[in-house]
Design an enzyme around this catalytic site. Structure first.
Site, PDB file in Angstrom:
ATOM      1  N   THR A 468      18.828  23.226 -46.330  1.00  0.00           N
ATOM      2  CA  THR A 468      18.529  24.557 -46.850  1.00  0.00           C
ATOM      3  C   THR A 468      17.560  24.562 -48.025  1.00  0.00           C
ATOM      4  OG1 THR A 468      20.556  24.331 -48.128  1.00  0.00           O
ATOM      5  CG2 THR A 468      20.693  25.568 -46.077  1.00  0.00           C
ATOM      6  N   GLN A 623      14.759  29.843 -44.362  1.00  0.00           N
ATOM      7  CA  GLN A 623      16.112  30.222 -43.984  1.00  0.00           C
ATOM      8  C   GLN A 623      16.119  31.492 -43.132  1.00  0.00           C
ATOM      9  OE1 GLN A 623      19.428  28.635 -44.923  1.00  0.00           O
ATOM     10  NE2 GLN A 623      17.767  27.229 -44.546  1.00  0.00           N
ATOM     11  N   VAL A 688      20.982  33.750 -48.860  1.00  0.00           N
ATOM     12  CA  VAL A 688      19.946  34.088 -47.887  1.00  0.00           C
ATOM     13  C   VAL A 688      20.159  33.387 -46.557  1.00  0.00           C
ATOM     14  CG1 VAL A 688      18.415  32.264 -48.737  1.00  0.00           C
ATOM     15  CG2 VAL A 688      17.441  34.200 -47.514  1.00  0.00           C
ATOM     16  N   GLU A 690      22.394  33.152 -44.304  1.00  0.00           N
ATOM     17  CA  GLU A 690      23.086  33.767 -43.174  1.00  0.00           C
ATOM     18  C   GLU A 690      22.603  35.183 -42.855  1.00  0.00           C
ATOM     19  OE1 GLU A 690      27.381  31.559 -43.285  1.00  0.00           O
ATOM     20  OE2 GLU A 690      27.036  33.062 -44.820  1.00  0.00           O
TER      21      GLU A 690
END
Length: 729
Positions: A468, A623, A688, A690
């Protein structure tokens, strides 16, 4: 230690007053070169002298008691060292954040493909071959397999007003039922662990997301004190929830290493990952909307049924964003849980909203058509002023801006929907949109930051980076606070010897662990100010130099050959309890649907997202791109399929479980709408990772309808379903 329990919004916006200018910048990941050159070491790649290889053996039965294993043939095979069938390693995968061993039911085997033994040999090939020669004897028992027929219990419910009356009196109403199939996390790196035991301390290289919890889970499973367990996960090749808790490979490798007094490596096959590790539950959802003549909601209903194994507490929280996304004074929200014997259901990326918001958004599109207004306008008319279920204020609410800015960037044509308006050869072309929402969460986290005598800095936490960008953003936060280039900051992660961070999950990693780093740096700034005899806010740190009225000094000179260290400790408080803190977004999609085959191609897609402070524009965009790609899979291709007779997973590999590939994913446009949410975290950032898949599949579903007139209520919307729903002509 600099400690903060956030009981009130932090309005100071310290990161807006610093001078280095690296926070929010689209900087590359510092570990990227290691990854692209293959130098980053993952759990299965560590070497240890005399390391043995273990292969899990699974039972082809749904429910069994009195299991015995004849290992005589396996033990006689070349290279085989041991067959271990300790019950502690054959339990279920842990949901995570449990601090205790995975649930161990009295029932020995609870789902098809559950691991029951570990075969250990000198080589992987020898262990794999021997595992096929184990002979099982057991008493098979019947078990409920079908969620439609299984017994259910109510997990959650909210009732306000009288929804049935609102539906009966509404000028316009929608009452529709949806189904979604289950999903797999399908992380690129399979579950793996390599364990070493020195007689007192266990060291495990593992692929895990939540080390401070995982250490406690593993210690509890093995009967050790947590101080005897050392976990290392500096690089994790994706998790998406599947590695929140420990699973069988981690316990099995540890037990074998302790018993055999040699290092043992266990790597799950791709098929075992699919068959054994957490699944997202399938869902059955009913959405009811009641509105007046202008499209203002007067009633909102969202009821869902999900499933899990007997004894498991987790229920896919399908309705959690329905609590606050839209208004409507008459409300009914309900979640039922069916007990079936499939592998454990648990957190898969964006649990709840990933499958719940898309159905609400499809129903909203249907309502817009009945009212005769543009779908964007319908949503704008129904944004609540306060949390409609709990009547508390929103800390921030970017939904309207996301809808408007997303529509502008996409080139959305504001009009009522009229299917089959455009045809290019044999392809119908259509557009659709959807709102997005995701609950915000933060967790307790600690991080240590050390200013080194040479003017560089070291950031340390057991926080993990699951792809991430954690290494990047923690370095940027420290760089901004300490006036250093991120090139002069080393970030060490994924080691339980370091201060316990929040772990990676629930989109809480960046705001939680980032806040811990921020607090540690704030403590260091206070220490530097004391050395100068000035207030902490009366100087500027930039490029390794401290400047204040009347002078400037380099950090190196100010440190005077001595390191300076602070630990930041962040705890959630009342600020996220007394206010509704959430992230919002909007999705716009254009699709082409083949009029003869029903094949759907996403041609372009735009997502606009309000996520608080953007910590790194590049990693945040990445993301969102990943989340939107998941939307395509959710809408069109991904489904776990179980045999109705014996309950085994039919499509247990990436050849049959279809994740989107390059040809499925067009250029995706991401808009990050910067904001400062002081209640969300001390750094004003929200999650951020999800949000990008919370609703986007609904935009694709609505675009399919706009293209060809097919309303499909079963996800994924495969060509056969689209053809069946397509009007004639």
């Amino acid at each position: 230690m600099n400690h903060c329990k956030q009981d009130a919004p932090d309005e100071r916006n310290v990161l807006d007053t610093t001078g280095q200018g690296v926070i929010g910048a689209p900087l590359p990941r510092p570990e990227s070169l290691l990854k692209v050159t293959g130098a980053a070491t993952y759990a299965s790649e560590y070497e240890a002298e005399g390391c043995l290889e273990g292969v899990l053996a699974t039972l082809p039965a749904v429910r069994a008691r009195n299991l015995t294993i004849d290992d005589s043939k396996a033990m006689a095979m070349p290279g085989v060292v041991a067959v271990i069938s300790d019950k502690r390693m054959t339990g279920r995968a842990a949901q995570g954040m449990a601090d205790e061993a995975p649930f161990q039911p009295a029932q020995e085997v609870c789902y098809w493909g559950q691991p029951v033994a570990l075969v250990v040999a000198e080589t992987f090939e020898q262990a794999r071959d021997a595992a096929k020669h184990l002979v099982f004897d057991y008493d098979a028992e019947d078990a409920p397999l079908d969620p439609e027929a299984a017994e259910t219990e109510t997990d959650d419910s909210t009732t306000q007003g009288d929804l049935a009356h609102a539906m009966a009196e509404a000028a316009h109403s929608v009452d529709v039922t949806f189904t979604t199939e289950g999903h797999a996390s399908a992380a690129m790196e399979p579950h793996a662990a390599m364990a070493q035991w020195d007689g007192n301390k266990l060291t495990v290289h593992a692929s895990l997301q939540m080390l401070k919890f995982n250490r406690n889970e593993l210690a509890d499973a093995l009967g050790l004190e947590k101080e005897q367990v050392h976990l290392l996960s500096p690089f994790v090749g994706g998790g998406f929830g599947s590695k929140l808790g420990i699973s069988q490979e981690c316990v099995a490798a540890s037990l074998a290493a302790m018993q055999l007094e040699r290092p043992v490596r266990v790597v799950m096959s791709r098929q075992q990952v699919f068959q054994t590790i957490m699944r997202r539950s399938e869902t059955h959802q009913r959405v009811r909307l009641a509105a007046d003549a202008e499209g203002k909601l007067t009633g909102f209903g969202h009821e869902a049924r999900v499933s899990n194994l007997p004894g498991e507490d987790f229920a896919e929280p399908v309705i959690q964003s329905s609590e606050f996304l839209y208004a409507g004074e008459n409300r009914l929200l309900r979640l039922d849980l069916a007990r079936v014997h499939r592998m454990t259901a648990g957190s898969v990326r964006a649990p709840g909203e990933a499958v719940g918001v898309q159905t609400v958004e499809q129903a909203m599109d249907m309502l817009a058509e009945k009212v005769g207004i543009d779908p964007v306008e319908l949503r704008l008319r129904n944004i609540p002023e306060t949390h409609p279920s709990e009547d508390k204020p929103f800390s921030s609410r970017k939904l309207a801006e996301c809808l408007r800015e997303g529509a502008k960037a996409f080139g959305w044509e504001a009009r009522p929907r009229a299917p089959r308006h455009t045809c290019e050869g044999e392809w119908w072309i259509g557009t659709g949109m959807a709102s997005g929402a995701r609950v915000h969460a933060v967790e307790e986290a600690k991080a240590r930051v050390t200013l080194q005598p040479d003017g560089t800095a070291l950031v340390e936490s057991d926080m993990t980076d699951i792809g991430t960008g954690t290494y990047a953003i923690l370095g940027q936060i420290a760089g901004e606070m300490l006036g250093l280039s991120p090139d002069d900051i080393e970030v060490r992660l994924g080691d339980t010897d370091l201060p316990p961070g929040s772990g990676s999950g629930g989109s809480f990693g960046a705001p939680s662990c980032g806040s811990a780093v921020f607090l540690a740096c704030e403590g260091l700034r206070d220490d530097l100010a004391k050395r100068l005899g000035i207030a902490a806010g009366d100087f500027t740190l930039k490029d390794g130099t401290v400047k204040w009225d009347g002078g400037e000094k380099s950090l190196v000179d100010l440190l005077d050959s001595k390191p300076l260290e602070q630990v930041g400790h962040f705890e959630p408080g009342k600020s996220t309890e007394e206010m509704a803190v959430s992230s919002f977004g909007a999705f716009f999609a254009e699709v082409a649907v083949n009029r003869w085959t029903g094949e759907t191609r996403v041609r372009r897609m735009t997502g606009a997202f309000g996520i608080g402070r953007v910590l790194n524009a590049r990693t945040a965009r990445s993301q969102c791109l990943g989340g939107m790609t998941w939307c395509i899979g959710n809408a069109l291709t991904e489904s776990l399929l179980f045999d109705p007779v014996d309950g085994h997973l039919v499509n247990c590999d990436l050849a049959e479980y279809h994740v989107p590939v390059h040809r499925d994913v067009p250029d995706l446009e991401v808009l990050l709408l910067e904001e400062r949410d002081a209640a969300a975290s001390p750094i004003q950032a929200k999650g951020v990772g999800e949000l990008g898949l919370c609703g986007g599949a609904g935009a694709i579903a609505n675009a399919i309808y706009d293209a060809c007139g097919a309303r499909v209520f079963a996800y994924p919307m495969s060509p056969d379903k689209v053809l069946a729903a397509m009007p004639e002509g």
